[in-house]
Design an enzyme around this catalytic site. Sequence first.
Site, mmCIF file in Angstrom:
data_model
loop_
_atom_site.group_PDB
_atom_site.id
_atom_site.type_symbol
_atom_site.label_atom_id
_atom_site.label_comp_id
_atom_site.label_asym_id
_atom_site.label_seq_id
_atom_site.Cartn_x
_atom_site.Cartn_y
_atom_site.Cartn_z
ATOM 1 N N GLY A 151 9.736 -33.113 -15.895
ATOM 2 C CA GLY A 151 10.731 -32.287 -16.505
ATOM 3 C C GLY A 151 9.615 -31.162 -17.643
ATOM 4 N N GLY A 191 7.943 -31.424 -20.342
ATOM 5 C CA GLY A 191 6.663 -32.040 -20.770
ATOM 6 C C GLY A 191 5.775 -31.993 -19.642
ATOM 7 C CB THR A 227 15.039 -34.046 -16.976
ATOM 8 O OG1 THR A 227 15.727 -34.340 -18.053
ATOM 9 C CG2 THR A 227 15.395 -32.480 -16.839
ATOM 10 C CB ILE A 228 19.126 -37.971 -16.385
ATOM 11 C CG1 ILE A 228 18.294 -38.184 -17.897
ATOM 12 C CG2 ILE A 228 18.684 -38.784 -15.441
ATOM 13 C CD1 ILE A 228 19.146 -39.563 -18.726
ATOM 14 C CG ASP A 229 17.535 -35.125 -20.917
ATOM 15 O OD1 ASP A 229 18.088 -36.347 -20.627
ATOM 16 O OD2 ASP A 229 16.310 -35.302 -21.433
ATOM 17 C CG MET A 262 19.747 -41.340 -22.781
ATOM 18 S SD MET A 262 18.413 -41.784 -21.676
ATOM 19 C CE MET A 262 17.656 -43.193 -22.442
ATOM 20 N NE ARG A 265 34.577 -54.220 -31.638
ATOM 21 C CZ ARG A 265 34.994 -54.465 -32.816
ATOM 22 N NH1 ARG A 265 35.080 -53.603 -33.908
ATOM 23 N NH2 ARG A 265 35.847 -55.624 -33.091
ATOM 24 C CG HIS A 318 16.116 -46.533 -20.845
ATOM 25 N ND1 HIS A 318 16.621 -46.767 -22.315
ATOM 26 C CD2 HIS A 318 15.191 -45.607 -21.060
ATOM 27 C CE1 HIS A 318 15.669 -46.028 -22.939
ATOM 28 N NE2 HIS A 318 14.665 -45.412 -22.168
HETATM 29 O O1 F6P Z 1 14.400 -36.890 -20.956
HETATM 30 C C1 F6P Z 1 15.171 -38.171 -20.510
HETATM 31 C C2 F6P Z 1 15.383 -39.205 -21.497
HETATM 32 O O2 F6P Z 1 16.058 -40.172 -20.760
HETATM 33 C C3 F6P Z 1 16.435 -38.453 -22.740
HETATM 34 O O3 F6P Z 1 17.681 -38.372 -22.464
HETATM 35 C C4 F6P Z 1 15.916 -39.671 -23.975
HETATM 36 O O4 F6P Z 1 16.034 -38.855 -25.001
HETATM 37 C C5 F6P Z 1 14.610 -39.897 -23.614
HETATM 38 O O5 F6P Z 1 14.097 -39.519 -22.008
HETATM 39 C C6 F6P Z 1 14.295 -41.380 -23.664
HETATM 40 O O6 F6P Z 1 13.010 -41.607 -23.733
HETATM 41 P P1 F6P Z 1 12.119 -43.073 -23.535
HETATM 42 O O7 F6P Z 1 11.929 -43.419 -21.876
HETATM 43 O O8 F6P Z 1 10.853 -42.896 -24.193
HETATM 44 O O9 F6P Z 1 13.094 -44.072 -23.979
#
Ligand code: F6P
Length: 375
Positions: A129, A131, A152-154, A196, A293, A299
């Site tokens: 992604g 980074g 990236t899932i984002d 996320m 709730r 993850h």
């Molecule tokens: O960038 C992918 C991601 O899953 C983000 O959606 C989330 O904020 C972050 O990584 C969580 O990171 P970690 O693996 O450190 O919990």
Amino acid sequence: MEEARGEGQENIKNGTIKKLAILTGGGDCPGLNAVIRAAVKTACYRGIEVIGIQDGFRGAVEGDFRTLGLKDVSGILPRGGTILGTTNRDNPFAYPTLVEGTLQIQDRSEEVLGRFKAEGIDALIAIGGDGSLSIALEFAKKGLNVVGVPKTIDNDLMATDLTFGFQTAVATAQDALDRLHTTAESHHRIMILEVMGRYAGWIALYAGVAGGADVILIPEVPYQLESIAKAVKRRADQGKHFSIIVVAEGAKPFGGEMVVERTMQGRTDPIKLGGIGAKLAAELEVLTAMETRVTVLGHLQRGGSPIAVDRVLSTRYGVAAVEAALDKDYGMMVALQGQVIVRVPIEEAVHQLKKVVTDDPVLLAARSMGIELGD
Ligand code: F6P
């Protein structure tokens, strides 16, 4: 931006490439193994050796390499995670190194370049992604032959319509919303699903639309609590005594801040978001007097098997990355634009995140049908 020459075709020039390296960096996501498999198969088919680098750029610094052959990628298409391991720490340009008992941050990039040369590696395929691809770009500037693959899932990488893994994460969140619907209805509750996405609202928006959410809150559209409470009350007036809210981890109130779970130094992004769901629940219970709730999907969005569309996309990316290397089209990232895989300079994909814009068609569709966006 140029169309990928020869995606899946035989018209590529195989110059003098003999050895390719491949690594997966940053947070894992469904489809990593599918990319690795496609790249290895495409390379092996042309007699090119593939070196797998363990745990992203850590393995590049430490020399943690292994040969990847057809046997190594057999059966991995449906497997989640990455057979190569990954990390969202360990940047070779600022690498924590133990020197005489003290941890020092050192630039170890020259060592990586030296090791690649010694191993006879012609090019690196970096799957990552923002980074990891930023690190890949720094190496490209130092002369390393690099091809990037957007992961990236984002779905927040610029210059590509889709990153692989995103659509599987959306499917997982949609399934969670379907399940939350039935229990919300039985108990006449507000159900909040925190998903996320970091600083972008793609997962929340797409999952919210796919899962029939009543309220979708994303970082790009700061919310007003009163608007959400009104939407919940409106539904109650219509005889619907439950509401489903999907909130992106990066969502924030108008004039307010994102909720940070903790900061962790040494990561490519030290900020770990989380907690907005709980904050909202407490506030909405007071405003609406409805039991609320929260489910934090976490993850689960990153693990497990990629869905079919992600397997296809990952496979196309893996093939296209090897083809770009064969064409010696370095410093490029393979990307999806419309229906076509193209090559774009890695520089165009990093340093700036792709966010949901106000006239995004899915956002507009959500608005048109009365889904509350909180603004
Ligand atoms: O960038 C992918 C991601 O899953 C983000 O959606 C989330 O904020 C972050 O990584 C969580 O990171 P970690 O693996 O450190 O919990």
